[in-house]
Design a protein around this motif. Structure first.
Motif, PDB file in Angstrom:
ATOM      1  N   TYR A 112     -23.579 -38.038 -90.538  1.00 27.22           N
ATOM      2  CA  TYR A 112     -24.827 -38.783 -90.748  1.00 27.22           C
ATOM      3  C   TYR A 112     -25.910 -37.794 -91.189  1.00 27.22           C
ATOM      4  O   TYR A 112     -25.962 -36.665 -90.685  1.00 27.22           O
ATOM      5  N   TYR A 123     -40.802 -45.378 -91.386  1.00 20.17           N
ATOM      6  CA  TYR A 123     -41.266 -45.352 -89.998  1.00 20.17           C
ATOM      7  C   TYR A 123     -42.640 -44.681 -89.856  1.00 20.17           C
ATOM      8  O   TYR A 123     -43.172 -44.596 -88.751  1.00 20.17           O
ATOM      9  N   HIS A 125     -41.302 -41.749 -95.148  1.00 22.85           N
ATOM     10  CA  HIS A 125     -40.266 -42.633 -94.615  1.00 22.85           C
ATOM     11  C   HIS A 125     -40.934 -43.903 -94.093  1.00 22.85           C
ATOM     12  O   HIS A 125     -42.090 -43.869 -93.653  1.00 22.85           O
ATOM     13  N   MET A 142     -34.878 -34.567 -92.840  1.00 25.21           N
ATOM     14  CA  MET A 142     -35.115 -35.173 -94.165  1.00 25.21           C
ATOM     15  C   MET A 142     -35.731 -34.135 -95.106  1.00 25.21           C
ATOM     16  O   MET A 142     -35.379 -34.046 -96.283  1.00 25.21           O
ATOM     17  N   GLY A 148     -29.333 -50.330 -92.348  1.00 26.04           N
ATOM     18  CA  GLY A 148     -30.360 -49.294 -92.355  1.00 26.04           C
ATOM     19  C   GLY A 148     -31.697 -49.938 -92.691  1.00 26.04           C
ATOM     20  O   GLY A 148     -31.772 -51.151 -92.940  1.00 26.04           O
ATOM     21  N   THR A 149     -32.754 -49.136 -92.720  1.00 24.03           N
ATOM     22  CA  THR A 149     -34.082 -49.718 -92.967  1.00 24.03           C
ATOM     23  C   THR A 149     -34.187 -50.305 -94.378  1.00 24.03           C
ATOM     24  O   THR A 149     -34.849 -51.328 -94.569  1.00 24.03           O
ATOM     25  N   HIS A 190     -33.442 -46.151 -80.659  1.00 19.16           N
ATOM     26  CA  HIS A 190     -32.563 -47.322 -80.789  1.00 19.16           C
ATOM     27  C   HIS A 190     -31.594 -47.519 -79.633  1.00 19.16           C
ATOM     28  O   HIS A 190     -31.034 -48.599 -79.486  1.00 19.16           O
ATOM     29  N   ASN A 247     -28.806 -37.503 -90.400  1.00 20.61           N
ATOM     30  CA  ASN A 247     -29.675 -37.073 -89.289  1.00 20.61           C
ATOM     31  C   ASN A 247     -29.065 -35.871 -88.569  1.00 20.61           C
ATOM     32  O   ASN A 247     -28.706 -35.924 -87.395  1.00 20.61           O
ATOM     33  N   SER A 263     -27.563 -44.471 -93.398  1.00 23.42           N
ATOM     34  CA  SER A 263     -27.314 -45.841 -92.944  1.00 23.42           C
ATOM     35  C   SER A 263     -27.071 -46.764 -94.137  1.00 23.42           C
ATOM     36  O   SER A 263     -26.426 -47.796 -94.007  1.00 23.42           O
TER      37      SER A 263
END
Ligand code: 13P
Ligand code: SF4
Length: 336
Positions: free
Chosen positions: A139, A52, A50, A91, A246-247, A207, A141, A156
């Protein structure tokens, strides 16, 4: 120095990874990425990373790289026997649901997620009983058990589009578990929380704490600055920025625009990667570290691949996986 090691140092340096190393460190990083590469081939393993994660993982050993949606989508097509998920547990669970015959691992026992931990399957059953007939849009997550109680999963990258589709058939929907993302999506769609959309109280520990006042401080300091924030941020923060997404959306925005500076309001790994991908652009990271994402290191990936038998595999009970897969497949269908 060994020739393979020298070549690997050259490769990592060409990716810009030497810039985040103190003297001598790049050699240690190269020794690990070389070893991981060999172990991946021996075990027919693929590394999902990912955005991050740290750049040594993403650029050094990542085979499939991206946001939650891209990783879920890409890992449906891998021919590897083993998926090493450098991301968080939900994930990897999604990857397992989509690849029941493959072995899936997360190289950390601490890679949870505050959003995923905010709601249980029993909570969803209670919500459904309180709001009979409403579709449950969830979501990604979240745990596999929560997904199994849901009608459609979103990330996202596609939440707005999928919710819009849901509202074509329903006046109200249940959106779980991120109350900030839910409120941001409601606003984008002209819907009212409580009336048109039932929300849960989950938040992302990374966040939820960004301060909108700081965006203005940076704007004054960097004229022409464009501020981007992840959709998991609170509404007041989103109001202060120029772009929410989203990212994956944020990375595409950076790639396709030419601002004098970009303020990135999200997890710090995103900014580190953006700097390496677009060295000519100016990034200001108003960032926080995700302790769950950052519990994975090159060392923990190497340790896992050296001895997968001693590691804990990601497993999902087949009955739960079958129900969760229906909701995930619905996402792929509606996001396409
Ligand atoms: P993305 O799907 O936008 O990468 O988000 C995942 C996540 O956990 C954000 O905190
Ligand atoms: Fe979960 Fe937030 Fe970390 Fe993303 S950044 S994995 S939502 S805790």
């Amino acid at each position: 120095m060994d020739r393979a090691l020298a070549e690997e140092i050259k490769r990592l340096t060409s990716l810009g990874l030497h810039r985040r190393c103190v003297e001598g460190d790049i050699e240690k990083v190269a020794a690990l990425t070389l070893e991981i590469d060999r172990l991946k081939r021996e075990r027919n393993a693929v590394v999902c990373a990912h955005v991050y994660q740290t750049p040594d993982i993403i650029l050094g050993i990542g085979d499939l790289v991206g946001d939650s949606y891209k990783l879920a989508d890409d890992c449906r097509r891998t021919s590897a026997d083993v998926i090493v998920f450098c991301g968080v547990h939900f994930m990897a669970e999604t990857a397992k649901i989509l690849n029941p015959s493959k072995k899936v691992y997360v190289p950390s026992k601490r890679a949870g997620c505050s959003l995923s931990e905010a709601i249980t399957a029993a909570d969803v059953r209670k919500l459904k009983a309180e709001h009979p007939g409403l579709p449950v849009v969830t979501y990604i997550n979240t745990s596999a058990e929560v997904k199994a109680e849901s009608d459609c999963i979103v990330t996202s990258a596609n939440a707005e589009r999928i919710l819009r589709r849901m509202y074509e058939k329903h006046d109200r929907v249940i959106f779980i578990p991120d109350r900030f993302m839910g409120a941001n999506l409601a606003k984008a769609l002209g819907k009212t929380p409580g009336k048109d959309i039932v929300l849960w109280h989950g938040t992302c520990v990374v966040h939820e704490r960004f301060k909108p006042e700081l965006v203005d401080v940076y704007r004054k300091r960097y004229p022409g600055l464009v501020a981007l924030a992840h959709a998991e941020c609170p509404a007041e923060l989103i109001k202060a920025v120029d772009f929410m997404g989203g990212t994956g959306d944020m990375m595409r925005y950076v790639e396709s625009t030419d601002a004098s500076a970009y303020l990135l309001v999200t997890e710090c790994g995103f900014g580190e990667l953006a700097k390496l991908r677009f060295p000519e652009k100016n990034f200001i990271a108003m960032c926080r570290l995700c302790p769950y994402m950052k519990s994975i290191t090159l060392e923990s990936v190497a340790a896992l691949l050296r001895d997968p038998a001693s590691a804990e595999e990601v497993t999902v009970p087949p009955a739960v996986a079958a129900k969760a897969k229906v909701a995930i497949d619905r996402m792929f269908e509606l996001a396409a």
